[in-house]
Design a protein around this motif. Structure first.
Motif, PDB file in Angstrom:
ATOM      1  N   UNK A  95     -45.336  62.009  45.663  1.00 58.83           N
ATOM      2  CA  UNK A  95     -46.514  62.638  45.087  1.00 58.83           C
ATOM      3  C   UNK A  95     -47.802  62.117  45.698  1.00 58.83           C
ATOM      4  N   UNK A  96     -48.872  62.866  45.438  1.00 54.53           N
ATOM      5  CA  UNK A  96     -50.218  62.454  45.833  1.00 54.53           C
ATOM      6  C   UNK A  96     -51.030  62.250  44.565  1.00 54.53           C
ATOM      7  N   UNK A  97     -51.782  61.175  44.513  1.00 55.37           N
ATOM      8  CA  UNK A  97     -52.573  60.877  43.314  1.00 55.37           C
ATOM      9  C   UNK A  97     -53.876  61.670  43.278  1.00 55.37           C
ATOM     10  N   UNK A  98     -54.385  62.068  44.435  1.00 56.54           N
ATOM     11  CA  UNK A  98     -55.593  62.885  44.513  1.00 56.54           C
ATOM     12  C   UNK A  98     -55.509  63.742  45.762  1.00 56.54           C
ATOM     13  N   UNK A  99     -56.465  64.652  45.940  1.00 56.37           N
ATOM     14  CA  UNK A  99     -56.329  65.701  46.940  1.00 56.37           C
ATOM     15  C   UNK A  99     -56.147  65.165  48.352  1.00 56.37           C
ATOM     16  N   UNK A 100     -56.823  64.097  48.701  1.00 61.33           N
ATOM     17  CA  UNK A 100     -56.732  63.574  50.074  1.00 61.33           C
ATOM     18  C   UNK A 100     -55.758  62.404  50.197  1.00 61.33           C
ATOM     19  N   UNK A 101     -55.023  62.138  49.152  1.00 64.35           N
ATOM     20  CA  UNK A 101     -54.085  61.020  49.160  1.00 64.35           C
ATOM     21  C   UNK A 101     -52.861  61.370  49.995  1.00 64.35           C
ATOM     22  N   UNK A 102     -52.221  60.344  50.518  1.00 64.73           N
ATOM     23  CA  UNK A 102     -50.951  60.547  51.198  1.00 64.73           C
ATOM     24  C   UNK A 102     -49.858  60.810  50.162  1.00 64.73           C
ATOM     25  N   UNK A 103     -48.865  61.604  50.558  1.00 63.58           N
ATOM     26  CA  UNK A 103     -47.695  61.802  49.718  1.00 63.58           C
ATOM     27  C   UNK A 103     -46.810  60.566  49.864  1.00 63.58           C
ATOM     28  N   UNK A 104     -46.629  59.854  48.757  1.00 64.03           N
ATOM     29  CA  UNK A 104     -45.856  58.607  48.799  1.00 64.03           C
ATOM     30  C   UNK A 104     -44.757  58.629  47.739  1.00 64.03           C
TER      31      UNK A 104
END
Length: 121
Positions: free
Chosen positions: A99-108
């Motif tokens: 998942x991503x925590x915010x729009x520009x976050x990496x998917x981790x």
């Protein structure tokens, strides 16, 4: 903070059924794939079932036809319906979500703490 909380693990007799749930909470922008892994004593953690964001599913050979993975995106929850359980299914089952925590976050990938499933008579 992201949390994955599993529930539904129990002691069940061979041939029985269980349904595991994993709810994802916290600051979440989007959830991609979700999956269930398991780890038996003395063995490596193995992938059991996976479901993508568009609900494409895949299963390990050992559970195919017996287990069903599903997800409810409105609830950020993934499920694992387990039927025809046998003692070889005994393990700690872990939920995983990319998942991503915010729009520009990496998917981790994030992990739950695990829930014990024991199949025994």
């Amino acid at each position: 903070q992201v949390q994955l909380v599993e529930s539904g693990g129990a002691l069940v007799q061979p041939g029985g059924s269980l349904r595991l749930s994993c709810a994802v909470s916290g600051s979440i922008f989007s959830i991609n794939a979700m999956a269930w892994y398991r780890q038996a004593p003395g063995k490596q953690r193995e992938l059991v079932a996976r479901i993508t964001g568009v609900r494409t599913t895949s299963y390990s050979a050992s559970v195919k036809g017996r287990f069903t993975i599903s997800r409810d995106n409105a609830k950020n929850t993934v499920y694992l319906q387990m039927n025809s359980l046998n003692p070889e299914d005994t393990a700690v089952y872990y939920c995983n979500a990319v998942l991503a925590r915010y729009e520009t976050d990496m998917q981790l990938p994030y992990w739950g703490q695990g829930t014990q499933v024991t199949v025994s008579s």
